[in-house]
Design a protein around this motif. Sequence first.
Motif, PDB file in Angstrom:
ATOM      1  N   SER A   2       0.828  -1.206   0.000  1.00 56.53           N
ATOM      2  CA  SER A   2       0.000   0.000   0.000  1.00 56.53           C
ATOM      3  C   SER A   2       0.865   1.260   0.000  1.00 56.53           C
ATOM      4  CB  SER A   2      -0.931  -0.015   1.208  1.00 56.53           C
ATOM      5  OG  SER A   2      -0.167  -0.186   2.381  1.00 56.53           O
ATOM      6  N   ASP A   3       2.148   1.109   0.383  1.00 58.52           N
ATOM      7  CA  ASP A   3       3.054   2.250   0.450  1.00 58.52           C
ATOM      8  C   ASP A   3       4.127   2.085  -0.633  1.00 58.52           C
ATOM      9  OD1 ASP A   3       4.446   4.470   1.332  1.00 58.52           O
ATOM     10  OD2 ASP A   3       5.540   3.351   2.862  1.00 58.52           O
ATOM     11  N   SER A   4       4.023   2.892  -1.726  1.00 54.36           N
ATOM     12  CA  SER A   4       4.932   2.704  -2.852  1.00 54.36           C
ATOM     13  C   SER A   4       6.406   2.924  -2.522  1.00 54.36           C
ATOM     14  CB  SER A   4       4.535   3.595  -4.025  1.00 54.36           C
ATOM     15  OG  SER A   4       3.223   3.367  -4.393  1.00 54.36           O
ATOM     16  N   PRO A   5       6.776   4.020  -1.817  1.00 49.92           N
ATOM     17  CA  PRO A   5       8.197   4.193  -1.509  1.00 49.92           C
ATOM     18  C   PRO A   5       8.758   3.011  -0.731  1.00 49.92           C
ATOM     19  CG  PRO A   5       6.975   6.184  -0.968  1.00 49.92           C
ATOM     20  CD  PRO A   5       5.957   5.140  -1.317  1.00 49.92           C
ATOM     21  N   ASP A   6       7.933   2.481   0.150  1.00 52.44           N
ATOM     22  CA  ASP A   6       8.346   1.336   0.954  1.00 52.44           C
ATOM     23  C   ASP A   6       8.543   0.112   0.059  1.00 52.44           C
ATOM     24  OD1 ASP A   6       8.810   0.194   3.563  1.00 52.44           O
ATOM     25  OD2 ASP A   6       6.940  -0.931   3.221  1.00 52.44           O
ATOM     26  N   SER A   7       7.629  -0.094  -0.897  1.00 51.19           N
ATOM     27  CA  SER A   7       7.730  -1.223  -1.822  1.00 51.19           C
ATOM     28  C   SER A   7       8.998  -1.105  -2.655  1.00 51.19           C
ATOM     29  CB  SER A   7       6.528  -1.270  -2.759  1.00 51.19           C
ATOM     30  OG  SER A   7       5.343  -1.412  -2.026  1.00 51.19           O
ATOM     31  N   ALA A   8       9.288   0.114  -3.130  1.00 59.40           N
ATOM     32  CA  ALA A   8      10.478   0.332  -3.946  1.00 59.40           C
ATOM     33  C   ALA A   8      11.730  -0.026  -3.146  1.00 59.40           C
ATOM     34  CB  ALA A   8      10.537   1.792  -4.388  1.00 59.40           C
TER      35      ALA A   8
END
Lengths: 91, 257, 289
Positions: free
Chosen positions: C57-63
């Motif tokens: 749900s958190d893109s920066p975290d996924s990246a």
Amino acid sequence: MIANYGYKDGSGEYYISMNTDKCDGCGDCVTACPAGVLEMIVNDYDEKVAAVTDAHRKKIKYSCAPCKPVQGRPVLPCIAACQPQVIQHSW
Amino acid sequence: MITAGIDMGAKTTKAVILRDGNVIARALTFTGFDQKEAAEKALADALAQAALNRSDVARTFATGVGRQQASFANGSMTEMAADTKGSLLLNNKLRTVIDVGAEEGRAMKCTAEGKVTDFAVNEKCAAGAGSFVEAMSRALELPLEKMGEMSLRSKNAVAMNAQCTVFAESEVVSLVHAKTPKEDIVRALHDAIANRIVSMARRVGVEESVGLVGGVGYNIGFVDALRRCLEVESVWVPEQPEYVGAIGAAVAAAEAA
Amino acid sequence: MAQEFWRWKEYNWRDPEESWNKAKMLTAGVDVGSVSTQAAVMADGQLCAFASMRTGSDSPDSARKAMDWALRETGLTLDRIRYVIGTGYGRVNVPFAHRTITEIACHARGANFMYGPNVRTVLDMGGQDCKAIRCDEKGKVSAFLMNDKCAAGTGRGMEVFADLLSVPLEQIGDLSYEVDQEPQPVSSTCVVFAKTEAVGLLRKGWPKNNVLAAYCSAMAHRVYTLLERLGVEGDFGITGGIAKNSGVVKRLEKELNLKALTPRYDPQIAGAVGAALFAHTLAQKEATA
């Protein structure tokens, strides 16, 4: 580059095609569009060209609808404004 | 004279009995996967309600997406024509009729005589039809009949990006997870579909008075969104708006005399 | 918890030769898609490690997670990477990226790397979009078309069917060929209506596999019409998650009368690879400037 912005869904195909090789970056189409559908961008290859804004890409069927009445459709303002004939609509 | 009209919609099949310009009975059944059976059932139910027999009916006309399946009907007509005829019987001031059915959205412009002069249709994409609202009610785990009243309580505008029903489902779920108030989400959904319907209607040129027919007419939140979006004083919605197409077919059957 | 039939495997890979140890320059690309995120690491323009995982749900975290995972067990840390490019739907959400480039340009460049310089047409079928790209021998885009408005013809549409029929996503391809006769394609384009149609077919007594076959061929045909608009020229390569779904790929090949190339690596990482290659070029430019 032929950049096709838009989509195809169950109801039909709605694409605005930009021949960016012909685009001189003047921005006349941007001013001509009454719905704010177009913008000038610098693309991935550092060329300044016209494009469909992100906000409109998924709804151009609706955004462009005012320029496309069922009866008596005029020449589209974006196409009329573009001297080098960059723009085409698929519907 | 007694006539019958059957509207064979994608989701529900409606039948009405008309006597001298008055609706005397109406019945609705789920279309299911056997359209002819659904049509027979709806008609039988309506006749039973009016305490009439098949033989009392002078003529039966069919409309709706499945109208070809009603082999027993004496005639058939397009949804556009039926909606307009039915609407004008109930309110002869209408000049624009909008119908949001389960699988199609339509807008018709008509003359005082009920002749359709222009129409636009959104079909084959759930985002422009009633299915959109139904899918959203499932995604929100909110009963359909509560959505209208709930959205009227919204105080904040929320942006919805998805233009596809399937993607909108995911977007709604994320909004719920982000603790966005449900009434704001429902309002955003109603605004989204109203925007799509209105931009279609504008292609035929909206003239007042404007009427809304089809099952979505029960949703007061959608009606309000439509009114705001059309920038009109009011949008007329008949009682039991889902029957208007069937009424129009019955009117046409009477006129065919 | 009920089984989630739409899930696919998350994994990472690293070059067994450990080519990163001898590399003069390391670059990376991170492709943050709406459904999956990939990170690819290049050692002097050659792929040395990557990871593929579901976008949270958190893109920066996924990246960040995808990058960490790609680097795991290589002994490398992020500060050793000279240049990072973010791409994909969530490209602005890669906090450690030096620049962003659209996924169209990255997929063309990545396909050029994975399929070789003869590739002229690239089809990318992602989780929430579908892209058709024409490119030159350098992997530069000459025409493109993208559909990210409608779920039909995207991985999301296939997930809806996997869920409806309770079939794991990876098995759809094989199962769709276990039919006596190829059925008529599902006629509705719209996923919502196609689902209703499928329920009707099941109620009529159609076996599950036939319904899968009918949907796979409908999807293949939809993608075919997108490609047709652009014009197809060989060689032809498919990238993105659905490249792994033979149920769609083989039917598309038949309709196009053209075989898709076999990629050197997982076709899902093409966007990240393209981004890492752009990063390599840009880093070289910076070094000589």
